[in-house]
Scaffold this motif. Structure first.
Motif, PDB file in Angstrom:
ATOM      1  N   PRO A  73       0.815  -1.231   0.000  1.00 53.56           N
ATOM      2  CA  PRO A  73       0.000   0.000   0.000  1.00 53.56           C
ATOM      3  C   PRO A  73       0.847   1.279   0.000  1.00 53.56           C
ATOM      4  CG  PRO A  73      -0.468  -1.403   1.933  1.00 53.56           C
ATOM      5  CD  PRO A  73       0.831  -1.846   1.351  1.00 53.56           C
ATOM      6  N   HIS A  74       0.329   2.286  -0.712  1.00 50.90           N
ATOM      7  CA  HIS A  74       1.045   3.564  -0.835  1.00 50.90           C
ATOM      8  C   HIS A  74       0.232   4.717  -0.276  1.00 50.90           C
ATOM      9  CE1 HIS A  74       3.793   1.595  -3.609  1.00 50.90           C
ATOM     10  NE2 HIS A  74       2.746   1.112  -4.248  1.00 50.90           N
ATOM     11  N   SER A  75       0.912   5.666   0.355  1.00 51.68           N
ATOM     12  CA  SER A  75       0.255   6.934   0.683  1.00 51.68           C
ATOM     13  C   SER A  75       0.214   7.756  -0.602  1.00 51.68           C
ATOM     14  CB  SER A  75       1.043   7.699   1.738  1.00 51.68           C
ATOM     15  OG  SER A  75       2.200   8.281   1.145  1.00 51.68           O
ATOM     16  N   LEU A  76      -0.591   8.808  -0.631  1.00 46.37           N
ATOM     17  CA  LEU A  76      -0.650   9.633  -1.841  1.00 46.37           C
ATOM     18  C   LEU A  76       0.556  10.552  -1.955  1.00 46.37           C
ATOM     19  CD1 LEU A  76      -4.205  10.337  -3.059  1.00 46.37           C
ATOM     20  CD2 LEU A  76      -2.970   8.220  -2.811  1.00 46.37           C
ATOM     21  N   GLY A  77       1.481  10.447  -0.989  1.00 45.81           N
ATOM     22  CA  GLY A  77       2.762  11.138  -1.097  1.00 45.81           C
ATOM     23  C   GLY A  77       3.610  10.635  -2.261  1.00 45.81           C
ATOM     24  N   ILE A  78       3.169   9.579  -2.932  1.00 46.62           N
ATOM     25  CA  ILE A  78       3.886   9.084  -4.124  1.00 46.62           C
ATOM     26  C   ILE A  78       3.650   9.989  -5.327  1.00 46.62           C
ATOM     27  CG2 ILE A  78       3.927   6.651  -3.439  1.00 46.62           C
ATOM     28  CD1 ILE A  78       1.422   6.226  -5.218  1.00 46.62           C
ATOM     29  N   LEU A  79       2.627  10.877  -5.223  1.00 50.58           N
ATOM     30  CA  LEU A  79       2.304  11.726  -6.381  1.00 50.58           C
ATOM     31  C   LEU A  79       3.028  13.068  -6.302  1.00 50.58           C
ATOM     32  CD1 LEU A  79      -1.572  11.204  -6.679  1.00 50.58           C
ATOM     33  CD2 LEU A  79       0.243  10.009  -7.927  1.00 50.58           C
ATOM     34  N   ALA A  80       3.530  13.517  -7.458  1.00 51.07           N
ATOM     35  CA  ALA A  80       4.129  14.849  -7.531  1.00 51.07           C
ATOM     36  C   ALA A  80       3.031  15.864  -7.773  1.00 51.07           C
ATOM     37  CB  ALA A  80       5.141  14.913  -8.667  1.00 51.07           C
ATOM     38  N   SER A  81       2.002  15.473  -8.525  1.00 51.98           N
ATOM     39  CA  SER A  81       0.865  16.368  -8.716  1.00 51.98           C
ATOM     40  C   SER A  81      -0.399  15.533  -8.784  1.00 51.98           C
ATOM     41  CB  SER A  81       1.037  17.211  -9.979  1.00 51.98           C
ATOM     42  OG  SER A  81       0.664  16.478 -11.106  1.00 51.98           O
ATOM     43  N   SER A  82      -1.477  16.109  -8.251  1.00 48.62           N
ATOM     44  CA  SER A  82      -2.731  15.369  -8.220  1.00 48.62           C
ATOM     45  C   SER A  82      -3.914  16.231  -8.647  1.00 48.62           C
ATOM     46  CB  SER A  82      -2.968  14.818  -6.811  1.00 48.62           C
ATOM     47  OG  SER A  82      -2.986  15.867  -5.877  1.00 48.62           O
ATOM     48  N   GLU A  83      -3.659  17.497  -8.942  1.00 44.42           N
ATOM     49  CA  GLU A  83      -4.745  18.379  -9.351  1.00 44.42           C
ATOM     50  C   GLU A  83      -4.392  19.126 -10.624  1.00 44.42           C
ATOM     51  OE1 GLU A  83      -6.028  20.959  -6.151  1.00 44.42           O
ATOM     52  OE2 GLU A  83      -5.923  19.257  -4.786  1.00 44.42           O
ATOM     53  N   PRO A 122      -7.177  15.981 -11.529  1.00 41.70           N
ATOM     54  CA  PRO A 122      -6.898  14.540 -11.545  1.00 41.70           C
ATOM     55  C   PRO A 122      -6.236  14.043 -12.830  1.00 41.70           C
ATOM     56  CG  PRO A 122      -9.040  14.946 -10.571  1.00 41.70           C
ATOM     57  CD  PRO A 122      -8.562  16.279 -11.079  1.00 41.70           C
ATOM     58  N   SER A 123      -6.564  14.631 -13.956  1.00 41.96           N
ATOM     59  CA  SER A 123      -5.977  14.167 -15.226  1.00 41.96           C
ATOM     60  C   SER A 123      -4.475  14.416 -15.269  1.00 41.96           C
ATOM     61  CB  SER A 123      -6.638  14.876 -16.412  1.00 41.96           C
ATOM     62  OG  SER A 123      -6.399  16.264 -16.327  1.00 41.96           O
ATOM     63  N   GLN A 124      -3.972  15.312 -14.415  1.00 43.39           N
ATOM     64  CA  GLN A 124      -2.543  15.638 -14.420  1.00 43.39           C
ATOM     65  C   GLN A 124      -1.768  14.862 -13.351  1.00 43.39           C
ATOM     66  OE1 GLN A 124      -1.402  17.523 -17.067  1.00 43.39           O
ATOM     67  NE2 GLN A 124      -3.530  16.973 -17.481  1.00 43.39           N
ATOM     68  N   GLY A 125      -2.408  13.860 -12.756  1.00 41.56           N
ATOM     69  CA  GLY A 125      -1.724  13.069 -11.738  1.00 41.56           C
ATOM     70  C   GLY A 125      -0.467  12.419 -12.298  1.00 41.56           C
ATOM     71  N   ARG A 126       0.611  12.535 -11.553  1.00 35.36           N
ATOM     72  CA  ARG A 126       1.857  11.856 -11.948  1.00 35.36           C
ATOM     73  C   ARG A 126       2.661  11.488 -10.708  1.00 35.36           C
ATOM     74  NH1 ARG A 126       4.512  14.334 -16.066  1.00 35.36           N
ATOM     75  NH2 ARG A 126       2.738  15.568 -16.721  1.00 35.36           N
ATOM     76  N   PHE A 127       3.448  10.408 -10.858  1.00 33.37           N
ATOM     77  CA  PHE A 127       4.290   9.980  -9.751  1.00 33.37           C
ATOM     78  C   PHE A 127       5.459  10.934  -9.584  1.00 33.37           C
ATOM     79  CE2 PHE A 127       2.558   5.718 -11.098  1.00 33.37           C
ATOM     80  CZ  PHE A 127       1.779   5.527  -9.963  1.00 33.37           C
ATOM     81  N   ARG A 128       6.004  10.979  -8.370  1.00 30.87           N
ATOM     82  CA  ARG A 128       7.156  11.832  -8.115  1.00 30.87           C
ATOM     83  C   ARG A 128       8.323  11.426  -9.012  1.00 30.87           C
ATOM     84  NH1 ARG A 128       7.161  11.647  -1.643  1.00 30.87           N
ATOM     85  NH2 ARG A 128       9.407  11.896  -1.872  1.00 30.87           N
ATOM     86  N   ARG A 129       9.049  12.456  -9.454  1.00 33.43           N
ATOM     87  CA  ARG A 129      10.214  12.229 -10.306  1.00 33.43           C
ATOM     88  C   ARG A 129      11.203  11.325  -9.566  1.00 33.43           C
ATOM     89  NH1 ARG A 129      11.242  15.683 -14.377  1.00 33.43           N
ATOM     90  NH2 ARG A 129      10.054  17.328 -13.372  1.00 33.43           N
TER      91      ARG A 129
END
Ligand code: NAG
Ligand code: NAG
Length: 357
Positions: free
Chosen positions: A158-168, A170-177
């Motif tokens: 399981p992952h926290s949403l801290g894995i995302l670099a951007s989430s807003e 929603p279509s622009q969601g991406r994982f951290r570099r």
């Protein structure tokens, strides 16, 4: 009295007919956390969940043998956890084989273990060594299961949403570099090949602002428009799931199933936390259960279902930190509901705080 009786009688009759129908029953998973010194014995918990609730799956934060034993023949599915501190060892096959021999083989299949999760919220914590061993541990456990011919237990983390670099939006969601191609591409490839889910812990509770409270609670609100997809979001939960989905899709894995491993809302907080109260906990968890059982899905994943585990089964009195940490439970230690979200089997619990959806 006598004059009003003929009028009263039909309306009472109607009430009795409608009551069982209006008592919606939903299936849901719960996290069975045990950081407490007042919880009932596992055998009592197992019988209670089986007989009195519609909870059909639980997730443990460890692989407690007493709990695994207690849930035998209950037909309740169990996700067990390997500890964060076991990850380095488990990256080697012999250790993974011993772990499976100790924690799975003695209980399976009488106990319906259907998933092993490796650690909790490891990736976003950014420990380079653990991150380098996480997928190896998942693969070793999967191989160890195959070596004992167990083919219906998934392995994930399981992952926290801290894995995302951007989430807003929603279509622009991406994982951290640095995480995307190095960690998530190979992990998602493994999950896809083994038909296992990507697991996330989305908490609108930790993401709302006073002005987005209704959006976080699934209550009526103006919504958030994503102009790239022309979709309007009416709740933060959907937006969080779609942000993760967008990040996965960007790497070519939009078809991997998503499981909500944890989400919830505390019912008691500090005096300076007005949004932490029983009413909001009932509203969030009640609407959540209704939403994930509806089969509507999200704007970017219509009609998909998301297996969901509420955090948490019990209020856990030994959790450190703010008052809220000890008050995420659906039940008290005496098994009485803190509130009902439509998951009690014997109809409505006699509690004036029962949710009206
Ligand atoms: C066990 O649970 C599954 C769903 O997880 C259900 O389809 C099945 O009917 C249940 N079996 C029994 C014996 O209750
Ligand atoms: C697994 O299944 C294979 C083929 O049926 C069999 O040869 C092997 O002995 C089994 N291994 C175990 C550990 O049960």
């Amino acid at each position: 009295m006598t004059n009003s009786a003929p009028i009263l009688f039909p309306s009472l009759l109607l009430l009795f007919i409608l009551l069982p129908i209006s008592t919606s029953e939903y299936t849901i998973g719960v996290n069975y956390g045990t950081v407490a010194d007042n919880l009932p014995p596992p055998s009592q918990v197992a019988q209670f969940l089986k007989l009195k609730t519609t909870i059909d799956r639980i997730k443990l934060f460890d692989a407690n043998p007493d709990i695994l034993n207690a849930f035998s023949n209950t037909n309740i599915s169990i996700t067990v956890s390997a500890l964060n501190s076991d990850i380095l060892q488990l990256s080697k096959l012999p250790a993974a084989q011993s772990w499976i021999a100790n924690y799975i083989v003695p209980f399976y299949p009488q106990t319906k273990i259907n998933r092993i999760v490796v650690g909790n919220e490891i990736v976003a914590a950014s420990d380079k060594n653990l991150n380098a061993h996480l997928l190896l541990a998942m693969k070793s456990l999967h191989t160890a299961l195959q070596l004992v011919n167990i083919t219906d237990i998934q392995v994930s983390t399981p992952h926290s949403l801290g894995i995302l670099a951007s989430s807003e939006p929603p279509s622009q969601g991406r994982f951290r570099r640095g995480f995307d191609r190095a960690i998530f591409s190979p992990m998602l490839k493994f999950l896809q090949e083994t038909k296992s889910p990507f697991m996330i812990n989305p908490y609108p509770y930790f993401g709302f602002l006073p002005k987005t409270l209704n959006y976080a609670l699934f209550k009526p609100n103006l919504g958030v428009y994503d102009r790239r997809t022309k979709k309007t979001y009416t709740n933060m939960f959907d937006a969080m799931l779609d942000a993760v989905h967008s990040a996965m899709k960007r790497l070519g894995y939009g078809d991997v199933e998503i499981v909500v491993a944890e989400t919830g809302w505390p019912s008691v907080g500090e005096s300076n936390q007005p949004e932490v109260n029983l009413e909001n906990a009932v509203t969030y968890n009640g609407n959540l259960v209704k939403h994930v059982n509806s089969g509507i899905g999200t704007p970017l994943m219509p009609k998909r279902k998301f297996e969901t585990f509420v955090f948490s089964l019990f209020d856990e009195n030994l959790k450190p930190g703010l008052t809220e940490e000890r008050n995420f439970g659906l039940f008290r230690s005496d098994l009485s509901p803190v509130y009902d979200i439509g998951i009690m089997r014997d109809g409505r619990v006699s509690d004036e705080r029962t949710l009206e959806l």
